[in-house]
Design an enzyme around this catalytic site. Structure first.
Site, PDB file in Angstrom:
ATOM      1  N   CYS A   1      24.254 -47.201  27.479  1.00 50.99           N
ATOM      2  CA  CYS A   1      24.143 -46.169  26.527  1.00 50.99           C
ATOM      3  C   CYS A   1      23.009 -45.238  26.779  1.00 50.99           C
ATOM      4  O   CYS A   1      21.540 -46.429  26.360  1.00 50.99           O
ATOM      5  CB  CYS A   1      25.024 -46.742  25.388  1.00 50.99           C
ATOM      6  SG  CYS A   1      25.251 -44.369  24.500  1.00 50.99           S
TER       7      CYS A   1
ATOM      8  N   HIS B   1      24.007 -37.263  26.289  1.00 47.30           N
ATOM      9  CA  HIS B   1      24.668 -38.951  25.744  1.00 47.30           C
ATOM     10  C   HIS B   1      25.671 -39.688  26.313  1.00 47.30           C
ATOM     11  O   HIS B   1      26.893 -39.539  26.066  1.00 47.30           O
ATOM     12  CB  HIS B   1      24.645 -38.824  24.185  1.00 47.30           C
ATOM     13  CG  HIS B   1      24.875 -39.975  23.437  1.00 47.30           C
ATOM     14  ND1 HIS B   1      25.038 -40.371  22.417  1.00 47.30           N
ATOM     15  CD2 HIS B   1      24.364 -41.250  23.619  1.00 47.30           C
ATOM     16  CE1 HIS B   1      25.521 -41.397  21.880  1.00 47.30           C
ATOM     17  NE2 HIS B   1      24.368 -41.915  22.803  1.00 47.30           N
TER      18      HIS B   1
ATOM     19  N   ASN C   1      20.948 -48.924  24.531  1.00 43.38           N
ATOM     20  CA  ASN C   1      21.546 -50.377  24.640  1.00 43.38           C
ATOM     21  C   ASN C   1      20.799 -51.614  26.789  1.00 43.38           C
ATOM     22  O   ASN C   1      21.620 -50.888  27.077  1.00 43.38           O
ATOM     23  CB  ASN C   1      23.784 -50.064  24.984  1.00 43.38           C
ATOM     24  CG  ASN C   1      23.493 -49.363  23.782  1.00 43.38           C
ATOM     25  OD1 ASN C   1      23.031 -50.023  22.871  1.00 43.38           O
ATOM     26  ND2 ASN C   1      25.122 -49.977  23.348  1.00 43.38           N
TER      27      ASN C   1
ATOM     28  N   ASP D   1      28.604 -50.981  25.601  1.00 47.60           N
ATOM     29  CA  ASP D   1      28.105 -49.352  26.208  1.00 47.60           C
ATOM     30  C   ASP D   1      26.574 -50.177  27.325  1.00 47.60           C
ATOM     31  O   ASP D   1      26.001 -49.878  26.587  1.00 47.60           O
ATOM     32  CB  ASP D   1      28.101 -48.729  25.131  1.00 47.60           C
ATOM     33  CG  ASP D   1      28.333 -47.334  26.102  1.00 47.60           C
ATOM     34  OD1 ASP D   1      28.180 -47.965  27.876  1.00 47.60           O
ATOM     35  OD2 ASP D   1      28.825 -45.910  25.750  1.00 47.60           O
TER      36      ASP D   1
ATOM     37  N   MET E   1      26.900 -34.770  15.718  1.00 45.48           N
ATOM     38  CA  MET E   1      27.496 -33.401  16.362  1.00 45.48           C
ATOM     39  C   MET E   1      26.922 -32.259  15.623  1.00 45.48           C
ATOM     40  O   MET E   1      27.155 -32.103  14.727  1.00 45.48           O
ATOM     41  CB  MET E   1      28.499 -34.129  16.274  1.00 45.48           C
ATOM     42  CG  MET E   1      29.292 -32.721  16.861  1.00 45.48           C
ATOM     43  SD  MET E   1      30.770 -32.449  16.579  1.00 45.48           S
ATOM     44  CE  MET E   1      31.820 -32.414  15.132  1.00 45.48           C
TER      45      MET E   1
ATOM     46  N   HIS F   1      17.036 -45.429  17.643  1.00 45.84           N
ATOM     47  CA  HIS F   1      17.680 -44.880  19.082  1.00 45.84           C
ATOM     48  C   HIS F   1      18.657 -43.655  18.374  1.00 45.84           C
ATOM     49  O   HIS F   1      18.896 -42.459  18.834  1.00 45.84           O
ATOM     50  CB  HIS F   1      18.684 -45.179  19.318  1.00 45.84           C
ATOM     51  CG  HIS F   1      20.028 -45.870  18.529  1.00 45.84           C
ATOM     52  ND1 HIS F   1      20.480 -45.974  17.349  1.00 45.84           N
ATOM     53  CD2 HIS F   1      21.465 -45.559  19.164  1.00 45.84           C
ATOM     54  CE1 HIS F   1      21.840 -46.778  17.658  1.00 45.84           C
ATOM     55  NE2 HIS F   1      21.966 -45.451  18.684  1.00 45.84           N
TER      56      HIS F   1
ATOM     57  N   PRO G   1      19.060 -38.755  19.632  1.00 41.43           N
ATOM     58  CA  PRO G   1      20.050 -37.643  19.283  1.00 41.43           C
ATOM     59  C   PRO G   1      20.221 -37.902  18.090  1.00 41.43           C
ATOM     60  O   PRO G   1      20.314 -38.874  17.754  1.00 41.43           O
ATOM     61  CB  PRO G   1      21.162 -37.724  20.478  1.00 41.43           C
ATOM     62  CG  PRO G   1      20.844 -39.111  20.801  1.00 41.43           C
ATOM     63  CD  PRO G   1      19.452 -40.025  20.414  1.00 41.43           C
TER      64      PRO G   1
END
Lengths: 462, 146
Positions: free
Chosen positions: A80, A216, A311, A77, A362, A385, A359
């Site tokens: 990202c 995100h 990334n 990704d 969740m 990260h 971050p």
């Protein structure tokens, strides 16, 4: 095997060291140290876990003449990243409308597996996205010119050549621009709950109880395909290189070679796509907030605090042994953290340093940190990260069997909506390392300093 | 998982890997291993009982060795879905050597009213990749980024 060319360096704590022993990521740190032209150390951040080739949380810089570039050092990704937006609102202003807000966001932002964007994009227009990045989105009305000021590298990577992106990648990308994606990608409404550094928080425009939004997401299928295409090519030519690799997934090419330059130019396209994507997602978030709360853009004041990629491989300048030197830094699950005074920073942040966005898992919330001089000299301006996975997806599913994750989140005062039920089970908080501990390690190591902690109140996922 | 191979062992099993999908695939010979690998990929993505055999696509793949060939083959299968939306139900191999495989994939084009995607597979990786001959036939291990 040529052996390790530089030492490995893992940032961790006694407590987290226990976790690290359970997977192969330390071995991967050692593997990366085998690559030609690697400078100083093969590094890993405290959120390190097992990746493909490079560990996730890995940082490695390479000499431009003697070093290599590896798609596996960037990840599937490409770009990202994370985007933080602040508003003029305080939690009290949205508390009673939170459910409506989350519902409206869930309706307006395409999420989930195979979701398609609402945009019909021609190939020639898509190629413009790949060249121009976030500014393409702004020019087409998705946001404001000011948003570019506070995007890493102004949301565009130089040297992008769309002709080096395969038809397969273009095809995957065409349908997915303006979508959040699935898995660990999310859009969260958060509230500033603690300030650690008043000066930096003021510079970033953050205050207690303020409402913010965190996005995100990355380059979607286009980025995965670019990585896959170039990995396949480099695996093919690996036998011709003058060194051996301990893992096929580390396939790479010399930065000074045609193959290396081509990957970099294709990777830049994916990076630009991701910036345009997050810019569009932010625009729809703005619209949704304004419509749902019936506020003018001015009263809402939704402003981009910063956008970081975690990334990526980039050519950046550092001071090595007292001399300025351009190097290629791979950050795979690591965030750039520039110190105060750095010329790449926008004027408003130059005195304090770059905002770093971390971050959590969740529904937990996020940290805002600030870059330091120490990171600049020690880790090629890099820090952690995120929280980093500890449970596999199937372990997480097993652990969440029979539980209502939505209700558990509601008990923690977080409204969660997701397209796929499986996603919520895979993304349960205990599947991740504790973000507080990860952040404390980089804070105590001086790789970035804590500025603020935000708690999640609403979350949409794929 | 899936229907049994001729020797009565499952077509594939899922193994754990931190963030991803690990597939251990079985076959009595290498051809069956490849056929079962395609099945494992799509069985992980969707409910295969809803996929009909109505659309075919031919393919021809090369690899530097068996492992490389398996990854390239699965990449091609994934590309059939990502490009055309083809959910592959089965593959028929016309030619197979350790470095070359050609044949036809058969299945149905994705239709949200008929099919549901349970898992998005981003890519097939070289990570911990293995193809071995065992006492019961052949076994492959592949990790997919999801």
């Amino acid at each position: 095997m040529g052996g390790m060319r530089v030492p490995g360096m893992i940032y961790t704590s006694d407590k987290m060291l226990g976790n690290i022993g359970t997977d192969q990521s330390p071995k991967q740190v050692a593997n990366v140290a085998h690559l030609p032209g690697i400078l100083k150390y093969s590094m890993a951040m405290p959120d390190m876990h097992w990746g493909y080739g490079f560990p996730i949380g890995g940082v490695a810089a390479f000499d431009l003449n003697e070093g290599v570039i590896s798609p596996g050092g960037v990840g599937y990704d490409i770009n990202c990243g994370v985007r933080l937006m602040a508003t003029r609102l305080f939690f009290g202003d949205i508390k009673d409308r939170l459910h409506d807000l989350v519902t409206a966001l869930f309706q307006n932002i395409p999420t989930g597996v195979g979701s398609k964007g609402s945009l019909k994009l021609s190939v020639s227009e898509e190629k413009k996205v790949l060249r121009e990045g976030a500014s393409w989105a702004v020019a087409r009305g998705f946001g404001e010119a000011g948003d570019l000021e506070t995007t890493e590298d102004r949301g565009v990577m130089e040297g992008a050549d769309p002709d080096l992106v395969s038809d397969r990648a273009l095809d995957r990308g065409k349908q997915q621009l303006g979508t959040l994606g699935s898995g660990n990608h999310f859009l969260e409404i958060e509230v500033v709950e603690e300030i650690f550094d008043e000066t930096a928080a003021r510079a970033f425009g953050l205050e207690l109880n303020q409402v913010a939004v965190v996005i995100h997401s990355g380059s979607r299928g286009l980025g995965y395909q670019v990585c896959d295409d170039y990995l396949a090519r480099m695996v093919k030519t690996m036998a011709k290189l003058d060194f051996q690799l301990p893992d096929r997934q580390l396939a790479c090419a010399y930065l000074a070679s045609d193959a290396g330059r081509r990957y970099l130019a294709a990777m830049a396209c994916a990076a630009n796509y991701a910036w345009a994507n997050r810019q569009m997602l932010m625009h729809w978030t703005r619209e949704t907030f304004e419509r749902t709360l019936r506020k003018s853009p001015r009263d809402m004041g939704m402003r981009l605090v910063y956008d970081v990629c975690h990334n990526i491989a980039k050519i950046e300048e550092f001071v090595i042994d007292g001399k300025k030197k351009k190097v290629c830094v791979h950050r795979k699950g690591a965030t750039r953290a520039l110190p105060p005074g750095h010329r790449a920073l926008p004027d408003r942040y130059r005195a304090v340093g770059q905002p770093v966005l971390i971050p959590g898992d969740m529904g937990t919330g996020s940290y805002v940190l600030v870059g330091t001089e120490k990171a600049f000299h020690e880790t090629f301006g890099s820090t952690c990260h995120g929280a980093g996975r500890v449970m596999s997806r199937s372990q997480a599913k097993k652990a969440s069997r029979g539980r209502s994750i939505v209700r558990e989140m509601a008990d923690r005062h977080v409204i969660v909506m997701a397209t796929g039920k499986g996603t919520l089970q895979e993304e349960i908080p205990e599947a991740y390392k504790d973000v507080d501990s990860v952040v404390d390690i980089v804070h105590n190591a001086g790789l970035s300093k804590k500025v603020a902690r935000l708690r999640a109140v609403g979350c949409i996922k794929g | 998982m899936g229907r049994d191979t001729r020797k009565g062992q499952p077509r594939y099993a899922v193994f754990d890997h931190t963030a991803d999908l690990g597939l251990e695939i079985y076959g009595i010979d290498e051809r069956e291993l490849f056929v079962n690998a395609a099945f494992a990929l799509f069985d992980s993505m969707t409910d295969m009982s809803c996929v009909k055999r109505v659309v075919t696509r031919s393919f021809e793949i090369e690899g530097s060795d068996r492992e490389d060939l398996l990854v390239n083959f699965l990449r091609e299968m994934l590309a059939l879905y990502n490009g055309d939306g083809l959910l592959v139900k089965d593959v028929c191999l016309d030619t197979f050597t350790g470095s070359h495989v050609a044949g036809t994939a058969v299945g149905d084009l994705f239709d949200s009213s008929k099919h549901r995607i349970i898992m998005e597979i981003k890519a097939v990786t070289y990570h911990m990749l293995r193809v071995d001959q065992t006492s019961r036939g052949w076994r492959g291990r592949v990790i997919c980024d999801v």
